[in-house]
Design a protein around this motif. Structure first.
Motif, PDB file in Angstrom:
ATOM      1  N   ILE A 334       0.909  -1.214  -0.085  1.00 41.64           N
ATOM      2  CA  ILE A 334       0.141  -0.001   0.035  1.00 41.64           C
ATOM      3  C   ILE A 334       0.947   1.295  -0.082  1.00 41.64           C
ATOM      4  N   THR A 335       1.984   1.201   0.883  1.00 45.14           N
ATOM      5  CA  THR A 335       3.049   2.292   0.577  1.00 45.14           C
ATOM      6  C   THR A 335       3.311   2.918  -0.869  1.00 45.14           C
ATOM      7  N   PRO A 413       7.176  -0.231  13.863  1.00 47.62           N
ATOM      8  CA  PRO A 413       7.672   0.824  15.050  1.00 47.62           C
ATOM      9  C   PRO A 413       9.312   1.085  14.625  1.00 47.62           C
ATOM     10  N   GLU A 441      -5.527  -0.915   5.093  1.00 42.53           N
ATOM     11  CA  GLU A 441      -6.876  -0.524   5.191  1.00 42.53           C
ATOM     12  C   GLU A 441      -7.337   0.819   5.197  1.00 42.53           C
ATOM     13  N   ARG A 542       0.817  -5.301  16.993  1.00 41.01           N
ATOM     14  CA  ARG A 542      -0.592  -5.736  16.918  1.00 41.01           C
ATOM     15  C   ARG A 542      -1.059  -6.339  17.973  1.00 41.01           C
ATOM     16  N   ARG A 553       3.692  -7.595   6.317  1.00 40.72           N
ATOM     17  CA  ARG A 553       2.573  -8.296   7.333  1.00 40.72           C
ATOM     18  C   ARG A 553       2.408  -9.718   7.098  1.00 40.72           C
TER      19      ARG A 553
HETATM   20  C1  WTA Z   1       2.458  -1.684  11.499  1.00 35.68           C
HETATM   21  C2  WTA Z   1       1.722  -0.378   6.044  1.00 35.68           C
HETATM   22  C3  WTA Z   1       4.436   1.051  14.368  1.00 35.68           C
HETATM   23  C4  WTA Z   1       1.201  -1.460  12.201  1.00 35.68           C
HETATM   24  C5  WTA Z   1       1.662   1.090   5.670  1.00 35.68           C
HETATM   25  C6  WTA Z   1       0.083  -1.661  11.209  1.00 35.68           C
HETATM   26  C7  WTA Z   1       3.540   0.382  12.143  1.00 35.68           C
HETATM   27  C8  WTA Z   1       0.554  -2.413  10.013  1.00 35.68           C
HETATM   28  C9  WTA Z   1       3.649   1.805  11.773  1.00 35.68           C
HETATM   29  C10 WTA Z   1      -0.030  -2.100   8.551  1.00 35.68           C
HETATM   30  C11 WTA Z   1       4.252   2.650  12.362  1.00 35.68           C
HETATM   31  C12 WTA Z   1       2.503   0.528  10.203  1.00 35.68           C
HETATM   32  N1  WTA Z   1       4.655   2.180  13.889  1.00 35.68           N
HETATM   33  N2  WTA Z   1       3.572   0.069  13.628  1.00 35.68           N
HETATM   34  N3  WTA Z   1       4.773   4.029  12.147  1.00 35.68           N
HETATM   35  N4  WTA Z   1       3.134   1.906  10.678  1.00 35.68           N
HETATM   36  N5  WTA Z   1       2.721  -0.217  11.394  1.00 35.68           N
HETATM   37  O1  WTA Z   1      -0.966  -2.722   5.996  1.00 35.68           O
HETATM   38  O2  WTA Z   1       1.018  -2.831  13.010  1.00 35.68           O
HETATM   39  O3  WTA Z   1       1.380  -3.246   5.485  1.00 35.68           O
HETATM   40  O4  WTA Z   1      -1.204  -2.343  11.775  1.00 35.68           O
HETATM   41  O5  WTA Z   1       0.547  -1.080   5.748  1.00 35.68           O
HETATM   42  O6  WTA Z   1       2.032  -2.119  10.293  1.00 35.68           O
HETATM   43  O7  WTA Z   1       0.747  -2.691   8.011  1.00 35.68           O
HETATM   44  P1  WTA Z   1       0.490  -2.473   6.192  1.00 35.68           P
END
Ligand code: WTA
Length: 685
Positions: A334-335, A413, A441, A542, A553
Motif C-alpha cells: 500500500i505504501t 515501529p 486498510e 499488533r 505483514r
Molecule cells: C504496522 C503499512 C508502528 C502496524 C503502511 C499496522 C506501524 C501494520 C507503523 C500495517 C508505524 C505501520 N509504527 N507500527 N509507524 N506503520 N505499522 O497494512 O502494526 O502493510 O497495523 O501497511 O503495520 O501494515 P500494512
C-alpha cells in the motif's frame, strides 16, 4: 526496450495528446491571504479557523465541510458530488462524495500535462546506480493511453480486474493508471510472492489479464517473473491474456495467452478516452494478511482514496511543488500505491521508483541516490535504517544530503536508536523525521507528527498526532473508551475518513466482523497504542496474530497452514519474536508425526522450502523448534502467549498456567529451546 523506445522522441504524439486532454480544472477562488490560506488554500473559507493548529480539530468537528472543500480544491471532477459522506460504521457502510464522477488517471496525468507536459513525473532509479530513466508527464500519459487502448482491445472492460506482477518501473505505474483510465480495477501483487501465492490471488480477484515482465533485476540478481506467472496462470483458466514487458534482453518463452506488451502498445492510439467513474466505483484490490490463514483483498474506491493519498502526501511530508519525492517502498504494498503512485501523481510531483536494495552495490546506495536525484523527501522502512546504521556513518557522510527536507518512516515501529541515527546522521539533525502510522486498510497515513505547527515538537519513535479528519480513540478490552492520558489500549478510529477501505473483496461480512464488530461504531485497527501525558500516540504493536517481518505483514495462521500441509508435520504454532534488523522474525514450533524418519535438518529444509514456495521468502521461519507437544488450554487452543515467553527467554513471565491442559509440556519446550540456541551458536562459530 524499456520504457517504450521512441516514446521520448514522439513529440508529435505528445502534441496530439496535449490537444486531446480535457480543459484544466477551474482555479479556486482567491481569498484574502492569511497564514491559514498560505498553509492550506482550501481551508481559507473556514472563517472560524484562525490558524493551522486549529485546523485538525475543525477537520474532525466539521468533517463534511473540511472534506468537501478539500475534494473540490484538490480533485478535478467530471461532475460534482451531491453528498459528502454517507457512512454507518457499525454496518460497514462507507460512502464518500456520492453523485460525483471523475477519472483517477486524468487527475494524476492529464491535468498536469496541461500545465507542463515536460515536467518529470517518474524517475526510475534502476538497479544499477547512475542508470536512472526519467519519464515526463507527457510520456507517462502517452504510455498509459496506449496501454489502456491495448487492454480494451484485448477485451478488458470497466469492472474487470487485472493483476500486475511487476517490480517498481514506469510500465507498472502506467499499468495501474491504464486500469484506472478504462475503469478496470488493479490487483498489484508484490513481485516477491511465489507462484502459488500469486495464483491464489489471481483466482480470488477473478483477474482476466495479468501484466508482468520477462525478468526482474534487483541487487544485481535476475528474478524470473514470467516463469512464476506461467506457473501461477496454469491454474487460472479465467486469465485470457498475459501482457509481458521486456525488462532485460533475455528472451522468454511465449504461450498462446502471452502478448508482447511493448510491441503491441506501439501500434495503439495515443489518445484513450477516460471512463467517467462514480466516486465509489472500486479502484483497486490489494491483498494483505489478517489473522486467518487466507489473505484478504481490501477494496479501495476512486475519489476518497485519491483525495486522502494526495492530501496526506502534501501535508505529512511538507511537499511543495517542484520537490522530488523519494519513497523507496515496493509498488506491491500500500505504501507504493499511495506514496509512489497516487498521492505524488495527484499532486503533480516528481516521484522516484526505486528498483534496487539499500545495500546494492554498497550500503551508501540510498544516500548516493539522494545526492544524484536531489531527493527532497525520503520515505523508507525502519528495517532498512536499522540495517544501514550497522554499517556506520561513513556510508552516509560520503554523500551530499543537503536536498533533504523531510525524512519519513513507515510500516513498523522505529526504535529510538534507529530514529536518532536517521535524524542526526542522515538528516544532519535538520530534517523533521515523520514516523507515519497507517495500514493497507486506512489507504493513507492516519497518525504522524505532521501536519502541525511546524515548530511543534517531535519525539523519537512516536507517530504522535492524528491527520486531518482522524479521530483516534483508545479502548479497553471490555469496550470502554479510555479518556485519560498516559494510558494504553486498543487503537480505534471513531469517525470515517475518505481514504478508508470499503470492503473485503467477496467477503463484506468478514470486513464488518474484523473491523467494526470488536468495538461497535468504531474502526478497529488491530494495533495497540499508548497515549502519552501530552496526548501523543505511540503504536505498541499488533493485538492479533499478525506479525510484521521487515515491515511486511504476515499472519501466523498463514504460515501454520503451509507447515501443517507438509506430510511430516502433525501440528505447528508460529509466533513472532524481536529481531534487531527485521523488527520481528518468525519462530515455528513443530510437532512431527511419529512415523517420520527423516532427520530434523532435512525436515527443517523441507519446511522452509515449502513456505518459500507457497508464500514468499520473507515468511520463512528463522528458527524451527521440534517439540513433542504444544502447550494447549483444556479446550485445545494453542497457548501462543506461553511460547512467546519461551522465545523471549522469560520463563518468569509465563503467567497463569492454570488453564493449561498439561503444564509439564512447558519444561520440555524450555529445555528444547536452550538446546536449539546452543546448536545455532555452535554452527555460527
Ligand atoms: C504496522 C503499512 C508502528 C502496524 C503502511 C499496522 C506501524 C501494520 C507503523 C500495517 C508505524 C505501520 N509504527 N507500527 N509507524 N506503520 N505499522 O497494512 O502494526 O502493510 O497495523 O501497511 O503495520 O501494515 P500494512
Amino acid at each position: 526496450m524499456w520504457p517504450l523506445p521512441g516514446a521520448r522522441a514522439s513529440r508529435c504524439l505528445l502534441g496530439s495528446l496535449r490537444r486531446a486532454a480535457p480543459p484544466p480544472p477551474p482555479s479556486p477562488p482567491r481569498r484574502a491571504k492569511c497564514n491559514l490560506t498560505a498553509y492550506m488554500p482550501e481551508a481559507g473559507g473556514f472563517e472560524e479557523v484562525r490558524s493551522p493548529s486549529q485546523l485538525q480539530r475543525f477537520s474532525v468537528s466539521s468533517g463534511e465541510r473540511f472534506w468537501a472543500a478539500a475534494a473540490r480544491h484538490r480533485l478535478s471532477w467530471i461532475s460534482d458530488f451531491h453528498t459528502v459522506q454517507d457512512c454507518d460504521l457499525a454496518r460497514g457502510r462507507i460512502k464518500w462524495f456520492d453523485g460525483g464522477k471523475l477519472n483517477v488517471s486524468v487527475n494524476c496525468l492529464d491535468r498536469h500535462v496541461h500545465a507542463n507536459p515536460e515536467k518529470v513525473a517518474l524517475v526510475w532509479e534502476k538497479d544499477e546506480p547512475g542508470s536512472e530513466v526519467k519519464v515526463t508527464y507527457g510520456e507517462l500519459l502517452e504510455m498509459t493511453c496506449r496501454l489502456g487502448n491495448l487492454l480494451r482491445r484485448r477485451g478488458v472492460k470497466k469492472g474487470d480486474n487485472v493483476t500486475i506482477y511487476m517490480p517498481p518501473c514506469p510500465l507498472a505505474v502506467a499499468s495501474m493508471l491504464a486500469c484506472a483510465r478504462i475503469g478496470a480495477t488493479h490487483n498489484v501483487v508484490f513481485a516477491g510472492f511465489s507462484a502459488e501465492a500469486l495464483g491464489e490471488r489471481i483466482r480470488d480477484a477473478q483477474s482476466c489479464a495479468v501484466i508482468t515482465a520477462n525478468q526482474g533485476v534487483r541487487g544485481g540478481r535476475l528474478i524470473e517473473l514470467k516463469k512464476t506467472v506461467d506457473a501461477a496462470v496454469s491454474s487460472c483458466p479465467q486469465v485470457r491474456n498475459v501482457l509481458v514487458a521486456m525488462r532485460t534482453e533475455n528472451p522468454v518463452e511465449f504461450t498462446h495467452k502471452d502478448v508482447d506488451m511493448e510491441e503491441e502498445m506501439r501500434a495503439e492510439e495515443v489518445v484513450c478516452e477516460p471512463e467517467a467513474m462514480d466516486s465509489e466505483d472500486p479502484l483497486f484490490l490489494l491483498y494483505t494478511s489478517g489473522s486467518t490463514g487466507k489473505p484478504k483483498a481490501l477494496v479501495h474506491t476512486q475519489a476518497g482514496y485519491l483525495l486522502y493519498a494526495a492530501l496526506t502526501h502534501r501535508y505529512v511530508f511538507g511537499y511543495h511543488d517542484g520537490d522530488v519525492f523519494g519513497c523507496v517502498a515496493d509498488i506491491g504494498w500500500i505504501t507504493g500505491h499511495s506514496y509512489i503512485v497516487y498521492g505524488p501523481l495527484a499532486n503533480g510531483s516528481t516521484t522516484v521508483l526505486f528498483e534496487s536494495t539499500p545495500v546494492y552495490p554498497d550500503p551508501g546506495r540510498y544516500w548516493e541516490t539522494v545526492q544524484r536525484l536531489k531527493i527532497n523527501q525520503f520515505y523508507g522502512a525502519p528495517t532498512a535504517i536499522r540495517l544501514l546504521l550497522k554499517y556506520g556513518d561513513e556510508w552516509v557522510q560520503k554523500y551530499d544530503r543537503s536536498s533533504l527536507k523531510t525524512l519519513g518512516s513507515v510500516g513498523e515501529p522505529i526504535n529510538t536508536e534507529a530514529w536518532e541515527w536517521y535524524h542526526n546522521v542522515v538528516g544532519d539533525g535538520r530534517c523533521p523525521v515523520v514516523d507515519t502510522w497507517w495500514q493497507t486498510e486506512t489507504g493513507g497515513i492516519c497518525i504522524s507528527p505532521r501536519p502541525s505547527d511546524p515548530d511543534a515538537e517531535i519525539l523519537p519513535g512516536m507517530a504522535m498526532r492524528p491527520f486531518f479528519g482522524i479521530n483516534p480513540v483508545l479502548m479497553d478490552m471490555a469496550g470502554n473508551k479510555l479518556t485519560s492520558n498516559n494510558i494504553s489500549g486498543a487503537l480505534c478510529i471513531s469517525q470515517p475518513w475518505p481514504g478508508m477501505a470499503r470492503t473485503i473483496h467477496n467477503d463484506h461480512q468478514r470486513f464488518i466482523e474484523t473491523y467494526f464488530q470488536p468495538f461497535p461504531g468504531h474502526y478497529f485497527t488491530g494495533d495497540g497504542a499508548y497515549r502519552s501525558e501530552k496526548g501523543y500516540y505511540q503504536i505498541t504493536g499488533r493485538l492479533d496474530d499478525v506479525i510484521n517481518v521487515s515491515g511486511h505483514r504476515i499472519g501466523t495462521a498463514e504460515i501454520e497452514d503451509v507447515l501443517n500441509q507438509c506430510p511430516a508435520v502433525a501440528e505447528s504454532a508460529v509466533i513472532g519474536f524481536s529481531h534487531d534488523i527485521k523488527g520481528q522474525a518468525v519462530f515455528a514450533f513443530v510437532v512431527l508425526k511419529e512415523s517420520v524418519e527423516a532427520s530434523q535438518a532435512d525436515v527443517t529444509r523441507e519446511l522452509s522450502g515449502s513456505v518459500t514456495k507457497k508464500i514468499a521468502k520473507y515468511a520463512c521461519p528463522d528458527h524451527i523448534q521440534f517439540v513433542q507437544r504444544l502447550p494447549k488450554t483444556r479446550s485445545g487452543k494453542i497457548m501462543r502467549r506461553v511460547l512467546r515467553k519461551v522465545v523471549e527467554r522469560d520463563p518468569g513471565g509465563l503467567g497463569d498456567l492454570s488453564t493449561m491442559e498439561d503444564p509439564t509440556v512447558i519444561q520440555d519446550i524450555i529445555q528444547g529451546h536452550r538446546d536449539l540456541l546452543e546448536v545455532n551458536q555452535r554452527e555460527r562459530q
